[in-house]
Scaffold this active site. Structure first.
Site, short mmCIF file in Angstrom:
data_model
loop_
_atom_site.label_atom_id
_atom_site.label_comp_id
_atom_site.label_asym_id
_atom_site.label_seq_id
_atom_site.Cartn_x
_atom_site.Cartn_y
_atom_site.Cartn_z
N CYS A 174 0.81 -1.23 0.00
CA CYS A 174 0.00 0.00 0.00
C CYS A 174 0.84 1.27 0.00
O CYS A 174 0.32 2.35 -0.27
CB CYS A 174 -0.92 0.02 1.21
SG CYS A 174 -2.32 -1.05 1.00
N1 CO8 Z 1 -20.32 -9.04 7.47
C1 CO8 Z 1 -20.80 -9.21 8.72
N2 CO8 Z 1 -20.02 -9.47 9.77
C2 CO8 Z 1 -18.69 -9.57 9.58
C3 CO8 Z 1 -18.12 -9.42 8.31
C4 CO8 Z 1 -18.98 -9.15 7.21
N3 CO8 Z 1 -18.52 -9.00 5.97
N4 CO8 Z 1 -16.78 -9.56 8.41
C5 CO8 Z 1 -16.51 -9.80 9.69
N5 CO8 Z 1 -17.65 -9.81 10.41
C6 CO8 Z 1 -17.82 -10.06 11.85
C7 CO8 Z 1 -16.62 -10.77 12.43
O1 CO8 Z 1 -16.71 -12.16 12.27
C8 CO8 Z 1 -16.67 -10.33 13.88
O2 CO8 Z 1 -17.63 -11.11 14.55
P1 CO8 Z 1 -17.37 -11.56 16.10
O3 CO8 Z 1 -17.27 -10.27 16.86
O4 CO8 Z 1 -18.56 -12.38 16.39
O5 CO8 Z 1 -16.06 -12.29 16.06
C9 CO8 Z 1 -17.20 -8.90 13.80
O6 CO8 Z 1 -17.87 -8.81 12.53
C10 CO8 Z 1 -16.10 -7.87 13.85
O7 CO8 Z 1 -15.07 -8.23 12.90
P2 CO8 Z 1 -13.67 -7.53 12.85
O8 CO8 Z 1 -13.08 -7.49 14.22
O9 CO8 Z 1 -12.86 -8.18 11.76
O10 CO8 Z 1 -14.14 -6.07 12.38
P3 CO8 Z 1 -13.38 -4.71 12.46
O11 CO8 Z 1 -14.25 -3.74 13.14
O12 CO8 Z 1 -11.97 -4.86 12.93
O13 CO8 Z 1 -13.32 -4.27 10.92
C11 CO8 Z 1 -11.71 -4.14 9.12
C12 CO8 Z 1 -12.61 -5.06 9.98
C13 CO8 Z 1 -12.59 -3.23 8.32
C14 CO8 Z 1 -10.91 -5.04 8.19
C15 CO8 Z 1 -10.78 -3.31 10.05
O14 CO8 Z 1 -10.18 -4.12 11.00
C16 CO8 Z 1 -9.73 -2.56 9.30
O15 CO8 Z 1 -9.98 -1.76 8.41
N6 CO8 Z 1 -8.45 -2.77 9.69
C17 CO8 Z 1 -7.33 -2.10 9.07
C18 CO8 Z 1 -7.02 -2.82 7.83
C19 CO8 Z 1 -5.97 -2.13 7.02
O16 CO8 Z 1 -5.78 -0.95 7.02
N7 CO8 Z 1 -5.27 -2.96 6.29
C20 CO8 Z 1 -4.31 -2.48 5.37
C21 CO8 Z 1 -4.33 -3.50 4.31
S1 CO8 Z 1 -4.04 -2.85 2.80
C22 CO8 Z 1 -2.41 -3.17 2.33
O17 CO8 Z 1 -1.49 -3.14 3.05
C23 CO8 Z 1 -2.21 -3.52 0.92
C24 CO8 Z 1 -2.01 -4.97 0.76
C25 CO8 Z 1 -1.87 -5.27 -0.68
C26 CO8 Z 1 -3.16 -5.09 -1.46
C27 CO8 Z 1 -4.01 -6.33 -1.46
C28 CO8 Z 1 -5.05 -6.28 -2.53
C29 CO8 Z 1 -5.96 -7.48 -2.51
#
Ligand code: CO8
Length: 372
Positions: free
Chosen positions: A156
Site C-alpha cells: 500500500c
Molecule cells: N459481514 C458481517 N459481519 C462480519 C463481516 C462481514 N462482511 N466480516 C466480519 N464480520 C464479523 C466478524 O466475524 C466479527 O464477529 P465476532 O465479533 O462475532 O467475532 C465482527 O464482525 C467484527 O469483525 P472484525 O473485528 O474483523 O471487524 P473490524 O471492526 O476490525 O473491521 C476491518 C474489519 C474493516 C478489516 C478493520 O479491522 C480494518 O480496516 N483494519 C485495518 C485494515 C488495514 O488498514 N489494512 C491495510 C491492508 S491494505 C495493504 O497493506 C495492501 C495490501 C496489498 C493489497 C491487497 C489487494 C488485494
C-alpha cells in the site's frame, strides 16, 4: 541538488462498480451454495459453516460504499468469485500496462508534457502481473519515454516510496522528469470468498509526474520533503510467490491471496502513522496549524479520522482530510494519490499539505508538498 515539483496526476477508473448490496447478495449466494454442498461435513462438525455478510457491517466497519473493478461478472458469479480478465498475448500490452498508460497520459497532459519528455518510469504497485520483463519497461515503451524504468513493490505504500525514489533521483540530477505509476488490480489478489475481507478492495491506476522545479509550469506543488519507514509484520501477507510450484502449493490455498489480521493492523498501524507524520512535520519545522490538507491512504474511514485528529490536534474541518474510499474502497497504493488528484484544488501558493500512505510491511511513506 535540484528542487523537485509534482506537476501532474492522472487516475484511470475502471468501467464497472459493485455496490455493497450487490457484493453481499453474490457473497451470500456463494455461502448458501457452499453450506448446501458441505451440509454433511458441517453437520458432522468437520467443516465450519460459512456466515453471511452484511452491507450495514461493511459501511460501519470501513466506510466503503462501493468499489470499481475491471470485471464485475466473474466476481459476482457465486460459482466463480474472482474476476475474469483477458489473457493478452505476449506481443500485446499487458493488463497493468494498459491501465497504467491511461493514468500516465492523463498525468502527462496535466503537466503539459509528452511521453518522450520522461526519463524515468517507476511502476510501483502491490502486485505485478508477471515476474519479468518489468511492467515499468513496457509502460516506458508504450509512452515513448527515454531513460530507464523499473518496478517496485511496497504494497500500500508503493506510491509514496516511488515518489521518494524518483524525487531523490531528480534532486541528484540523475533524471530530470519522472513518472510514478500505480496500476492496482486488487480484485485479482483479493479472496472474495472470505467475509472478513471481501469488501475491502477495488481496482484503479494512478500516475504522478515529478520534475525539476525549474521546469514546472501550471498547477504545481513543490516536493518539500519525503520520508519512508518500514517495520516487519506478518499481519498483512500474501504467500503467492515463485516458489509455489517447487513447494507443491499449486492448490487453491487461502494464503495465495491477500490475508490480514485487520484488528491488529488497525491497532498497530495507527500509532505508527500518526507518529511518523508528526515527526516528519516537526523535523521540517511545520506545525499542525501550518497544514492545509492531509491526503491519507484510503483503507478505513475510522482510521483516517483518528490520524487526522492526531496530526492536526483537532477534528479536521470539511475538506481538510478528504476521503475517497466510500467510492473506490481500498485501492492499495493508489488511494492517497486519488485523494490528492481529486482534492488538490483550492490551495493558495505557499499552502502546505501531506500525502501519506501505509500498509503491508508494515510500511509508511509521507510526502510534504507546498503549492507553488
Ligand atoms: N459481514 C458481517 N459481519 C462480519 C463481516 C462481514 N462482511 N466480516 C466480519 N464480520 C464479523 C466478524 O466475524 C466479527 O464477529 P465476532 O465479533 O462475532 O467475532 C465482527 O464482525 C467484527 O469483525 P472484525 O473485528 O474483523 O471487524 P473490524 O471492526 O476490525 O473491521 C476491518 C474489519 C474493516 C478489516 C478493520 O479491522 C480494518 O480496516 N483494519 C485495518 C485494515 C488495514 O488498514 N489494512 C491495510 C491492508 S491494505 C495493504 O497493506 C495492501 C495490501 C496489498 C493489497 C491487497 C489487494 C488485494
Amino acid at each position: 541538488m535540484y528542487d523537485v515539483a509534482l506537476t501532474g496526476t492522472g487516475v484511470f477508473t475502471p468501467p464497472h462498480t459493485i455496490t455493497n448490496d450487490e457484493l453481499v447478495k453474490a457473497f451470500n449466494a456463494y455461502v448458501n451454495l457452499f453450506n448446501a454442498e458441505h451440509a454433511d461435513e458441517i453437520a458432522a462438525g468437520k467443516v465450519e459453516a460459512k456466515q453471511h455478510s452484511s452491507s450495514a457491517f461493511i459501511v460501519a466497519a470501513s466506510g466503503i460504499e462501493q468499489r470499481y473493478v475491471l470485471d464485475k461478472e466473474g466476481i459476482l458469479d457465486p460459482t466463480r468469485m474472482y474476476p475474469n480478465l483477458p489473457a493478452y498475448a505476449d506481443d500485446e500490452p499487458g493488463q497493468m500496462a494498459r491501465i497504467g498508460v491511461d493514468a500516465c497520459e492523463k498525468a502527462l497532459a496535466m503537466a503539459g508534457l509528452r511521453g518522450e519528455d520522461v526519463d524515468l518510469v517507476l511502476c510501483a504497485a502491490s502486485n505485478m502481473e508477471r515476474a519479468y520483463p518489468a511492467v515499468a519497461v513496457e509502460i516506458q515503451q508504450l509512452l515513448g519515454a527515454g531513460g530507464f524504468a523499473f518496478d517496485m513493490n511496497v504494497a500500500c505504500s508503493s506510491a509514496t516510496f516511488g515518489i521518494q525514489t524518483a524525487a531523490d533521483m531528480i534532486r541528484s540530477g540523475s533524471v530530470r522528469t519522472a513518472i510514478v505509476v500505480n496500476p492496482e488490480i486488487c480484485s485479482a489478489h483479493l479472496e472474495w470468498r472470505d467475509r472478513d475481507c471481501h469488501f475491502i478492495f477495488g481496482d484503479v491506476a494512478t500516475a504522478t509526474v515529478l520534475q525539476r522545479a525549474d521546469d514546472a509550469t501550471g498547477d504545481a506543488f513543490k516536493v518539500l520533503s519525503t520520508r519512508c519507514a518500514t517495520q516487519f509484520s506478518n499481519n498483512i501477507r500474501n504467500n503467492n510467490g515463485f516458489l509455489r510450484r517447487a513447494r507443491d502449493q499449486m492448490d487453491d490455498r487461502r494464503d495465495m491471496q491477500f490475508m490480514q489480521n485487520g484488528r491488529k493492523v488497525f491497532k498497530e498501524v495507527l500509532p505508527l502513522v500518526s507518529q511518523h507524520i508528526a515527526a516528519h512535520m516537526a523535523d521540517e519545522g511545520i506545525g499542525a496549524d501550518d497544514l492545509r490538507r492531509l491526503w491519507l491512504h484510503q483503507a478505513n474511514k475510522t482510521m483516517n479520522d483518528y490520524i487526522g485528529k492526531k496530526v492536526l490536534g483537532r477534528d479536521p474541518a470539511e475538506g481538510e482530510q478528504p476521503n475517497i474510499l466510500q467510492d473506490y474502497a481500498n485501492t492499495s497504493s493508489a488511494g492517497s494519490i486519488i485523494a490528492f488528484a481529486q482534492h488538490r484544488d483550492g490551495l493558495a501558493p505557499g499552502d502546505l499539505g501531506v500525502i501519506c500512505s501505509f500498509g503491508a510491511g508494515y510500511s509508511v511513506g509521507s510526502v510534504i508538498l507546498q503549492k507553488i
